[in-house]
Design a protein around this motif. Structure first.
Motif, PDB file in Angstrom:
ATOM      1  N   SER A  54     -11.565  80.969 -27.558  1.00 30.00           N
ATOM      2  CA  SER A  54     -10.577  79.943 -27.907  1.00 30.00           C
ATOM      3  C   SER A  54      -9.863  80.267 -29.206  1.00 30.00           C
ATOM      4  CB  SER A  54     -11.256  78.573 -28.015  1.00 30.00           C
ATOM      5  OG  SER A  54     -11.652  78.104 -26.733  1.00 30.00           O
ATOM      6  N   TRP A  55     -10.517  81.035 -30.090  1.00 30.01           N
ATOM      7  CA  TRP A  55      -9.835  81.448 -31.324  1.00 30.01           C
ATOM      8  C   TRP A  55      -8.632  82.325 -31.023  1.00 30.01           C
ATOM      9  CZ3 TRP A  55     -10.184  78.814 -35.438  1.00 30.01           C
ATOM     10  CH2 TRP A  55     -11.391  78.253 -35.871  1.00 30.01           C
ATOM     11  N   VAL A  56      -8.688  83.079 -29.929  1.00 30.79           N
ATOM     12  CA  VAL A  56      -7.539  83.922 -29.546  1.00 30.79           C
ATOM     13  C   VAL A  56      -6.326  83.038 -29.280  1.00 30.79           C
ATOM     14  CG1 VAL A  56      -6.652  85.548 -27.831  1.00 30.79           C
ATOM     15  CG2 VAL A  56      -9.039  85.710 -28.596  1.00 30.79           C
ATOM     16  N   TRP A  57      -6.546  81.947 -28.539  1.00 31.55           N
ATOM     17  CA  TRP A  57      -5.441  81.046 -28.224  1.00 31.55           C
ATOM     18  C   TRP A  57      -4.970  80.299 -29.463  1.00 31.55           C
ATOM     19  CZ3 TRP A  57      -2.883  81.084 -23.709  1.00 31.55           C
ATOM     20  CH2 TRP A  57      -3.475  81.830 -22.679  1.00 31.55           C
ATOM     21  N   THR A  58      -5.904  79.921 -30.321  1.00 28.57           N
ATOM     22  CA  THR A  58      -5.512  79.279 -31.578  1.00 28.57           C
ATOM     23  C   THR A  58      -4.590  80.198 -32.375  1.00 28.57           C
ATOM     24  OG1 THR A  58      -7.650  78.140 -31.640  1.00 28.57           O
ATOM     25  CG2 THR A  58      -6.388  78.211 -33.685  1.00 28.57           C
ATOM     26  N   ALA A  59      -4.922  81.473 -32.397  1.00 28.72           N
ATOM     27  CA  ALA A  59      -4.113  82.446 -33.140  1.00 28.72           C
ATOM     28  C   ALA A  59      -2.691  82.539 -32.589  1.00 28.72           C
ATOM     29  CB  ALA A  59      -4.779  83.818 -33.110  1.00 28.72           C
ATOM     30  N   THR A  60      -2.525  82.370 -31.265  1.00 27.84           N
ATOM     31  CA  THR A  60      -1.171  82.451 -30.695  1.00 27.84           C
ATOM     32  C   THR A  60      -0.299  81.310 -31.208  1.00 27.84           C
ATOM     33  OG1 THR A  60      -1.659  81.146 -28.691  1.00 27.84           O
ATOM     34  CG2 THR A  60      -2.084  83.519 -28.595  1.00 27.84           C
ATOM     35  N   TYR A  61      -0.880  80.124 -31.323  1.00 30.11           N
ATOM     36  CA  TYR A  61      -0.105  78.985 -31.826  1.00 30.11           C
ATOM     37  C   TYR A  61       0.218  79.152 -33.311  1.00 30.11           C
ATOM     38  CZ  TYR A  61      -1.451  76.846 -27.418  1.00 30.11           C
ATOM     39  OH  TYR A  61      -1.627  76.583 -26.074  1.00 30.11           O
ATOM     40  N   VAL A  62      -0.741  79.650 -34.066  1.00 29.27           N
ATOM     41  CA  VAL A  62      -0.501  79.894 -35.496  1.00 29.27           C
ATOM     42  C   VAL A  62       0.599  80.934 -35.673  1.00 29.27           C
ATOM     43  CG1 VAL A  62      -1.521  80.789 -37.622  1.00 29.27           C
ATOM     44  CG2 VAL A  62      -2.833  79.220 -36.177  1.00 29.27           C
ATOM     45  N   LEU A  63       0.563  81.979 -34.857  1.00 26.17           N
ATOM     46  CA  LEU A  63       1.582  83.023 -34.941  1.00 26.17           C
ATOM     47  C   LEU A  63       2.965  82.461 -34.652  1.00 26.17           C
ATOM     48  CD1 LEU A  63       2.494  85.978 -35.147  1.00 26.17           C
ATOM     49  CD2 LEU A  63       1.877  86.258 -32.728  1.00 26.17           C
ATOM     50  N   ARG A  64       3.071  81.639 -33.619  1.00 27.55           N
ATOM     51  CA  ARG A  64       4.375  81.059 -33.295  1.00 27.55           C
ATOM     52  C   ARG A  64       4.908  80.217 -34.450  1.00 27.55           C
ATOM     53  NH1 ARG A  64       2.009  79.527 -27.899  1.00 27.55           N
ATOM     54  NH2 ARG A  64       2.563  81.194 -26.446  1.00 27.55           N
ATOM     55  N   VAL A  65       4.043  79.382 -35.011  1.00 32.17           N
ATOM     56  CA  VAL A  65       4.479  78.543 -36.125  1.00 32.17           C
ATOM     57  C   VAL A  65       4.938  79.405 -37.302  1.00 32.17           C
ATOM     58  CG1 VAL A  65       3.720  76.871 -37.850  1.00 32.17           C
ATOM     59  CG2 VAL A  65       3.035  76.587 -35.460  1.00 32.17           C
TER      60      VAL A  65
END
Length: 237
Positions: free
Chosen positions: A166-177
């Motif tokens: 789930s940290w992988v998916w969290t990182a995708t949202y952080v990257l977009r922001v």
């Protein structure tokens, strides 16, 4: 750890015995279970249409909004015909309508992407909290698809694996922001469109692949896989 989380019955170690009556395991990936890439491609079409209309109309906000709404309606129709859930289709179309309304009401083209920015910030927070409270959202999603409810949480290995993945998916949202915020503040409409496309379906495909690798490598050798959580009734003596 094995090459896949689902091993042949002859390789299952003590404590991770496959439930009686199940056939040979199939190494399903998260892409098999969750899909997501087709929907991610669909999500990029209205922003592309907005940019095209905005440019061809001489940076006309109304031309961009009109193009986005028209393409959004077409995408919704296609999704319904291919069997997507009406509720999901409606939410996608509603998001385009709200983005268009915000842009028109504020008179700023970059505000067409404000909903996307805010939703990614909220998603990053929600995914982080889900991991911290030991209800990782990836496990919730996969568990719902497999009809397991919360049974996967009683398997320590799966719970740990879903948390890490789930940290992988969290990182995708952080990257977009991190990418969207400076472009939005700078009023870079075309930059926001490029970022939206580059950080949607390619990023979803990458997240599906990477989180699957993280998840399967988190499971011990002999674990029967995502479809068979090792709970008290399935654990060996």
């Amino acid at each position: 750890m094995g090459d896949t989380p689902e091993r042949d019955a002859g390789q299952v170690e003590r404590g991770y015995q496959r439930p009686v009556g199940d056939g040979p395991a199939r190494a399903e990936s998260l892409a098999d279970l969750l899909g997501g890439r087709a929907g991610a491609v669909d999500a990029t079409l209205p922003p592309l249409a907005f940019a095209a209309g905005w440019l061809l109309g001489g940076e006309s906000l109304w031309a961009g909004v009109g193009a986005a709404l028209a393409v959004g309606a077409i995408v919704a129709g296609v999704r319904l015909r291919r069997g997507d859930r009406p509720r999901s289709v409606l939410i996608g179309l509603l998001a385009v309508c709200v983005a268009a309304l915000i842009a028109v009401r504020t008179g700023r083209a970059e505000n067409f992407f404000l909903i996307q920015l805010l939703s990614n910030a909220a998603s990053a927070l929600v995914w982080t909290v889900s991991i911290v409270v030991r209800w990782p959202l990836l496990g919730v999603l996969v568990g719902a698809v497999l009809g397991q409810r919360a049974r996967w949480r009683r398997d320590p290995a799966l719970l740990r694996g879903y948390g890490r993945a789930s940290w992988v998916w969290t990182a995708t949202y952080v990257l977009r922001v991190a990418v969207f915020v400076p472009l939005y503040l700078g009023g870079q409409v075309l930059g926001l469109v490029v970022a939206r496309v580059a950080l949607t379906w390619p990023l979803v495909a990458a997240a599906l692949a990477v989180s699957w690798v993280v998840l399967r490598r988190s499971l011990p050798a002999g674990h029967p896989g995502l479809r068979h959580p090792v709970t008290g009734e399935h654990a060996g003596g």
